[in-house]
Write a protein that holds these residues in place. Structure first.
Motif, mmCIF file in Angstrom:
data_model
loop_
_atom_site.group_PDB
_atom_site.id
_atom_site.type_symbol
_atom_site.label_atom_id
_atom_site.label_comp_id
_atom_site.label_asym_id
_atom_site.label_seq_id
_atom_site.Cartn_x
_atom_site.Cartn_y
_atom_site.Cartn_z
ATOM 1 N N THR A 1 41.953 38.359 33.709
ATOM 2 C CA THR A 1 42.345 39.198 34.841
ATOM 3 C C THR A 1 41.808 40.620 34.719
ATOM 4 N N TYR B 1 39.303 41.773 36.096
ATOM 5 C CA TYR B 1 39.151 42.087 37.515
ATOM 6 C C TYR B 1 39.574 40.864 38.315
ATOM 7 N N ASP B 2 39.603 40.976 39.627
ATOM 8 C CA ASP B 2 40.160 39.977 40.537
ATOM 9 C C ASP B 2 39.618 38.573 40.226
ATOM 10 N N ARG C 1 39.968 35.969 41.855
ATOM 11 C CA ARG C 1 39.480 35.267 43.049
ATOM 12 C C ARG C 1 37.964 35.345 43.172
ATOM 13 N N LEU C 2 37.387 36.444 42.705
ATOM 14 C CA LEU C 2 35.932 36.565 42.728
ATOM 15 C C LEU C 2 35.304 35.569 41.757
ATOM 16 N N ARG D 1 30.458 42.915 39.512
ATOM 17 C CA ARG D 1 31.840 43.164 39.111
ATOM 18 C C ARG D 1 32.428 44.343 39.889
ATOM 19 N N PRO D 2 33.709 44.250 40.280
ATOM 20 C CA PRO D 2 34.348 45.333 41.028
ATOM 21 C C PRO D 2 34.537 46.620 40.227
ATOM 22 N N HIS E 1 33.314 39.905 52.192
ATOM 23 C CA HIS E 1 34.550 40.534 52.668
ATOM 24 C C HIS E 1 34.767 40.413 54.175
#
Length: 333
Positions: A36, A38-39, A41-42, A189-190, A332
């Protein structure tokens, strides 16, 4: 057809590499902790695309769990192992150092140990330009000293390189260690600058530009990086492919270190300007000081990569940033 085991297959670079190898007709077993950081879901969206290929399988597990990693290796029976999984990020290594010890040291040791056990033909491991640390000689050459890491992240990657070399020497396991330089592109990556800047600009939030905007990076488009890895996979380190003058091939081990970058630094403010052009929207800019562990400039010497493969990354920042923006809008929407 070659059998690959890729650690970090749900990650940014791992996803792109797995996609390319599958398109080329190879078999890929991916291993990923789906953490986790980062998100998730990605990561799940990337994996969903990979699972559309019948020659892809994913094993979920942490690098520190040797049994889980061994199960993935048993499933893959790999000819080549590409170790991309790691706890990434310079700044996060100050906040959560233990995650770097567990993943980048303990986890990488497990990869080395399992690669020896399965007898793969070529182990490829991802290091980073951050290992050059306080080195002020530009461009960074693989033969330069890299003994002054400025962050724990860099230190763990340098330690991984040292562990890998010892195993290569002791057991004759062929290894290529590649050093990445600021990889960017679709599915990024976010926590990376391009993703953060894009999100902030589109939502009318200011962006923090560190180093008073005077920093520069040898940005590497992800598809160029993958092309280099694919070519290097076929170049198993040995005396027959030694390159005189620039090679890092050891005289006591089948071990080589290779920079993967184009050797063309871009000033950070030019990078921001390119993003503004791609978005059609101006950024609100907060100029900030340098952050702990960061460096002013990265600049790779790509001579060894070119000599070995006849190739070096050449996608322009304008082309690469535009590709990211197109993906961002699609993802998005």
């Amino acid at each position: 057809m070659t059998r690959y085991l890729i650690t970090g297959a749900a990650g940014f670079i791992g996803f792109h590499l797995a996609s390319r190898l599958l398109q080329d007709g190879h078999e890929v077993v991916g291993f990923d902790g789906m953490t986790t950081y980062y998100d998730v879901r990605l990561k799940e969206a990337r994996v969903d695309l990979l699972r559309q290929h019948p020659r892809f399988q994913l094993v979920v597990g942490m690098l520190e769990d040797r049994d889980a990693l061994a199960a993935a290796a048993d499933l893959a029976k790999p000819d080549v192992i590409v170790h991309l999984a790691a706890q990434a990020g310079v700044r996060y290594s100050i906040e959560a150092p233990r995650a770097y010890i567990d993943s980048n040291l303990v986890g990488s040791w497990n990869v080395l140990d399992i690669a020896k056990a399965v007898g793969c033909k070529h182990l490829m491991m991802a290091s980073t330009s951050s290992v050059y640390g306080a080195n002020e000689t530009m461009p960074f050459r693989e033969l330069d000293r890299a003994d002054e890491p400025l962050s724990l992240y860099a230190a763990t990657k340098k330690a991984m390189e040292a562990m890998a070399f010892s195993q290569s020497h002791l057991f004759g396991l062929p290894m290529t260690m590649f050093r990445f330089f600021t990889v960017y592109g679709p599915w990024g990556r976010p926590d990376m600058a391009l993703f953060k800047f894009t999100d902030a600009i589109l939502h009318d939030r200011p962006i923090d530009v560190y180093g008073q905007g005077q920093m520069a990076r040898d940005f590497t488009f992800v598809e160029d990086l993958v092309e280099a890895i694919v070519r290097l996979a076929d170049i198993v380190p040995n005396e027959a492919n030694r390159v005189e003058g620039v090679d890092t091939l050891s005289k006591v081990a089948p071990f080589r270190v290779v920079n993967i970058a184009g050797g063309s630094p871009t000033p950070l403010m030019d990078y921001v300007g390119t993003l503004e052009d791609a978005l059609g929207q101006k950024a609100q800019i907060n100029l900030m000081g340098m952050q702990p562990g960061d460096v002013q400039r990265t600049f790779a010497d790509a001579s060894l990569l070119r000599a070995l493969t006849g190739y070096a990354p050449d996608t322009t920042v304008q082309t690469g940033v535009a590709a990211f923006v197109r993906w961002y809008h699609e993802y998005h929407r």
